[in-house]
Design a protein around this motif. Structure first.
Motif, short mmCIF file in Angstrom:
data_model
loop_
_atom_site.label_atom_id
_atom_site.label_comp_id
_atom_site.label_asym_id
_atom_site.label_seq_id
_atom_site.Cartn_x
_atom_site.Cartn_y
_atom_site.Cartn_z
N LYS A 87 41.14 44.82 40.15
CA LYS A 87 40.77 43.52 40.72
C LYS A 87 39.34 43.16 40.35
O LYS A 87 39.03 41.99 40.13
CB LYS A 87 40.94 43.54 42.24
N ARG A 111 34.51 35.12 52.56
CA ARG A 111 34.33 36.18 51.57
C ARG A 111 32.94 36.81 51.71
O ARG A 111 32.78 38.02 51.67
CB ARG A 111 34.51 35.57 50.17
N LYS A 163 41.51 48.61 43.03
CA LYS A 163 40.21 47.98 43.26
C LYS A 163 39.51 47.72 41.92
O LYS A 163 38.96 46.64 41.69
CB LYS A 163 39.37 48.90 44.13
N VAL A 217 23.78 43.21 47.43
CA VAL A 217 24.82 42.92 48.41
C VAL A 217 24.94 44.03 49.44
O VAL A 217 25.00 43.77 50.65
CB VAL A 217 26.20 42.77 47.72
N ALA A 238 34.68 42.33 50.25
CA ALA A 238 34.47 43.63 50.90
C ALA A 238 34.30 44.74 49.87
O ALA A 238 34.48 45.92 50.19
CB ALA A 238 35.65 43.94 51.82
N PHE A 239 33.94 44.37 48.67
CA PHE A 239 33.90 45.37 47.58
C PHE A 239 33.00 46.55 47.91
O PHE A 239 33.29 47.69 47.56
CB PHE A 239 33.44 44.70 46.28
N VAL A 240 31.87 46.28 48.58
CA VAL A 240 30.94 47.38 48.87
C VAL A 240 30.94 47.75 50.36
O VAL A 240 30.09 48.49 50.83
CB VAL A 240 29.50 47.03 48.43
N GLU A 242 43.00 38.38 48.43
CA GLU A 242 42.29 39.12 47.37
C GLU A 242 40.82 38.71 47.30
O GLU A 242 39.94 39.53 47.08
CB GLU A 242 42.96 38.91 46.01
N GLN A 294 39.13 40.52 49.93
CA GLN A 294 38.96 41.93 49.53
C GLN A 294 37.78 42.09 48.58
O GLN A 294 37.02 43.05 48.65
CB GLN A 294 40.22 42.45 48.83
N MET A 295 37.62 41.12 47.68
CA MET A 295 36.49 41.18 46.76
C MET A 295 35.17 41.09 47.54
O MET A 295 34.20 41.76 47.21
CB MET A 295 36.55 40.03 45.74
N HIS A 350 24.12 43.48 41.97
CA HIS A 350 25.27 44.12 42.63
C HIS A 350 24.84 45.13 43.68
O HIS A 350 25.64 45.55 44.50
CB HIS A 350 26.21 44.74 41.60
N ALA A 355 31.12 37.65 40.74
CA ALA A 355 31.51 39.06 40.88
C ALA A 355 30.30 39.91 41.25
O ALA A 355 30.39 40.80 42.10
CB ALA A 355 32.16 39.56 39.59
N GLN A 356 29.16 39.63 40.63
CA GLN A 356 27.95 40.38 40.98
C GLN A 356 27.56 40.16 42.43
O GLN A 356 27.09 41.08 43.10
CB GLN A 356 26.78 39.96 40.09
N LEU A 357 27.79 38.93 42.90
CA LEU A 357 27.46 38.63 44.30
C LEU A 357 28.38 39.36 45.27
O LEU A 357 28.09 39.46 46.46
CB LEU A 357 27.53 37.12 44.56
N MET A 358 29.50 39.89 44.76
CA MET A 358 30.39 40.70 45.59
C MET A 358 29.94 42.16 45.60
O MET A 358 30.52 42.99 46.28
CB MET A 358 31.84 40.65 45.08
N GLY A 359 28.99 42.49 44.74
CA GLY A 359 28.56 43.88 44.63
C GLY A 359 29.24 44.62 43.50
O GLY A 359 29.16 45.85 43.41
N ILE A 360 29.93 43.88 42.64
CA ILE A 360 30.60 44.52 41.51
C ILE A 360 29.60 44.75 40.38
O ILE A 360 28.86 43.83 40.01
CB ILE A 360 31.77 43.64 41.01
N ASN A 361 29.57 45.97 39.86
CA ASN A 361 28.69 46.27 38.74
C ASN A 361 29.36 45.79 37.45
O ASN A 361 30.33 46.36 36.97
CB ASN A 361 28.44 47.77 38.68
N ALA A 404 37.99 39.81 38.65
CA ALA A 404 36.90 39.03 39.23
C ALA A 404 35.81 38.78 38.19
O ALA A 404 35.34 37.65 38.03
CB ALA A 404 36.32 39.76 40.44
#
Ligand SMILES: Nc1ncnc2c1ncn2[C@@H]1O[C@H](COP(=O)(O)OP(=O)(O)OP(=O)(O)O)[C@@H](O)[C@H]1O
Ligand SMILES: [Mg+2]
Lengths: 295, 236
Positions: free
Chosen positions: A169, B149, A166, B77, B104-106, B98, B101-102, B74, A181-187, A173
């Motif tokens: 990936k 997504r 994870k 979301v 569904a990151f949180v 993938e 999956q991204m 972040h 990527a931030q909109l996915m919740g990634i810090n 991203a």
């Protein structure tokens, strides 16, 4: 046989470049900046390992781990203190800062360890000096063999990391589109910091491997390999793991063969000449994909 | 009914450019609300400010009764806002799977399989292409992937920025049908569109943005019939 021996040395040096290039490439991919200090992290790693064995009496493998730990932390500190505050500003400011960090590390090393070269003892000393093949016509050092193996393991490890985990990936991203990527919740900050940590850990490994083969350790030891590895990353296609690997190996082989058969003075010029030709023919590098720039 | 999103008097700048000049609006549970306006009016900027990629100098943004105006993107979301940005911005180098999956990151791990099934139900096209590299999808498929997504995180509020952009009319109809289906299934939707006609036909309420200000608001029907909107956005 001499050719084979040169080729093996080239592959081994190229493996070191490849490991450095991988870190360079990942950091560039994620933060879109050239971390000129990356080469100097290699040097710090080698010094830490040197101190571990020479002053603390640690076994070589433990000194290597110490170097990895210190460089990982160093990479995160550099990113957090020097680069993060500049994120979002112009790339020129970041570039100048990176050059500044590079000089800072070199000068800090100069103050701490002095300018006289330290004699680095090989990580593989315990194995004896080399193995001889074909009735002694070809000698291959353990350093060369293990460096090559290390590079292959690093490549496999990083490929699995970026394709299966994870965190890996998330790294891809952020590299591709920071905002999305931030909109996915990634810090994004954490992910970039992690990337610097990994790149710097690899730099420590590369530093120890490099100095195992080329034992004169100085504050400037990392500078040239850093530039070569950057070249390798561009050569192979920046942002691509197999590209960094291939680029590194090729640069190492071209450098050693160029030195042996063409001119030892011109070997660096040959390396960069080949780079220029490749970029003219294929601007994205050997394995680079065309990436559309996103805002 | 209950308010999901309240935007109050936001002012957003790009350096010296004052892009959003005191915009306020709200979105209620279960609604489709649309923001329409010409190029450069500030629609995307507004959505970016809600999702935290941009910051407002003034005012407040409340989501489910708590302020998110200072919450990092972040974290927004996981509170329940999903933003499908303009131009889709799917991860081109990743596979369809993938990308999802991204999305569904949180998301809580025990919800992921469920959400994936829901997304494939809404977009059967994606299910046939799980291993395909997203960059090789057609424009319509890319839009579906971007929406799928965004749905992977169980959003309470789905923000769509010009989902019809660059699509053939038949695909536009399809996308709007899906938007209505999602809404019927319980997702509140904030829709930004240049295709005012389509947007107004599905919207419960609408706001017109002109150069950073809201100039008109009303139900979708009211605006579709208003002279100003007809002249400016519906071609007479
Ligand atoms: N990154 C940026 N830097 C400077 N100005 C920007 C930036 N992004 C948008 N703007 C400006 O802000 C204003 C609002 O832009 P925005 O993208 O929100 O418009 P929009 O309503 O979404 O338009 P469109 O329908 O064309 O997508 C425009 O004047 C635009 O030029
Ligand atoms: Mg827009």
């Amino acid at each position: 046989m001499i050719f084979l021996s040169n080729l093996i040395n080239g592959l081994s040096l190229g493996s070191v470049y490849a490991i450095i290039a991988l870190g360079y490439s990942m950091v560039y991919g994620i933060s879109k900046m050239l971390n000129f200090a990356h080469g100097d992290v290699i040097m710090v790693g080698a010094y830490i390992s040197f101190c571990g064995t020479a002053y603390l009496g640690l076994p070589a493998w433990l000194a290597l781990i110490l170097a990895i730990v210190v460089c990982t932390a160093l990479g995160m500190v550099i990113e957090g203190l020097a680069y993060r505050p500049l994120r979002g500003t112009g790339s020129l400011a970041v570039l100048i800062t990176a050059i500044g960090v590079s000089y800072f590390l070199q000068n800090a090393a100069l103050i701490i360890w002095g300018s006289a070269p330290k004699v680095f003892s090989s990580l593989f000393e315990g194995f004896g000096s080399s193995i001889s093949l074909f009735d002694g016509e070809l000698t291959v050092t353990w350093e060369a063999i293990f460096t090559l193996i290390a590079a292959i393991l690093v490549m496999i490890g990083m490929t699995l990391f970026t394709s299966r985990t994870k965190a890996g990936k998330a790294m891809r991203a952020v590299s591709e589109d920071n905002g999305a990527a931030q909109l996915m919740g990634i810090n994004v900050n954490t992910t970039i910091s992690m990337t610097f940590a990994i790149g710097s850990a690899l730099a420590a490994v590369a530093g120890v491997l490099l100095c195992s083969s080329y034992p004169a350790l100085m504050p400037t030891t990392g500078a040239m390999p850093g530039i070569k590895a950057f070249t390798a990353a561009v050569f192979g296609g920046i942002g691509s793991i197999p590209g960094a690997m291939l680029g590194g190996i090729l640069i190492g082989v071209i450098e050693i063969l160029g030195r042996a058969y063409i001119s030892s003075e011109l070997s660096d010029a040959i390396v960069f000449g080949v780079l220029i030709i490749v970029l003219l023919v294929k601007p994205t590098g050997l394995l680079g994909k065309k990436m559309t720039e996103k805002v | 009914m209950g308010t999901v999103l309240t935007v109050r008097d936001i002012n957003v700048y790009y350096g010296a450019i004052h892009a959003i000049k005191g915009i306020s609006f709200d979105v209620n549970r279960g609604e489709i609300v649309t923001l329409i306006g010409a190029n450069g009016a500030g629609k995307s900027t507004t959505l970016h400010t809600v999702s935290g990629l941009l910051r407002s100098k003034t005012g407040d943004i409340e989501f489910l009764e708590s302020s998110i105006a200072r919450t990092p993107a972040h974290k927004i979301v996981s509170l329940g806002i999903s933003h499908v940005p303009e131009g889709r911005r799917i991860f081109q180098g990743m596979t369809v799977e993938e990308n999802l999956q991204m999305g569904a990151f949180v998301t809580k791990p025990d919800r992921i399989a469920n959400n994936l099934e829901y997304v494939y139900e809404q977009f059967p096209r994606l299910k046939e292409r799980t291993k395909q590299i997203a960059g090789t999808l057609s424009g319509g498929e890319q839009q579906m992937l971007a929406m799928g997504r965004a749905l992977m995180s169980d959003p309470r509020l789905l923000m769509l920025d010009e989902p019809s952009m660059g699509l053939a009319p038949i695909l536009v109809d399809q996308i709007f049908e899906i938007i209505q289906n999602l809404n019927k299934a319980g997702t509140t939707i904030l829709l930004v569109e240049q295709n005012a006609q389509m947007a107004l036909s599905v919207a419960d309420r609408a706001y017109v943005i002109e150069t950073g200000r809201i100039t008109l608001s009303g139900t979708g029907k009211e605006l579709a019939q208003s002279d100003e909107v007809r002249k400016a956005y519906l071609g007479g």
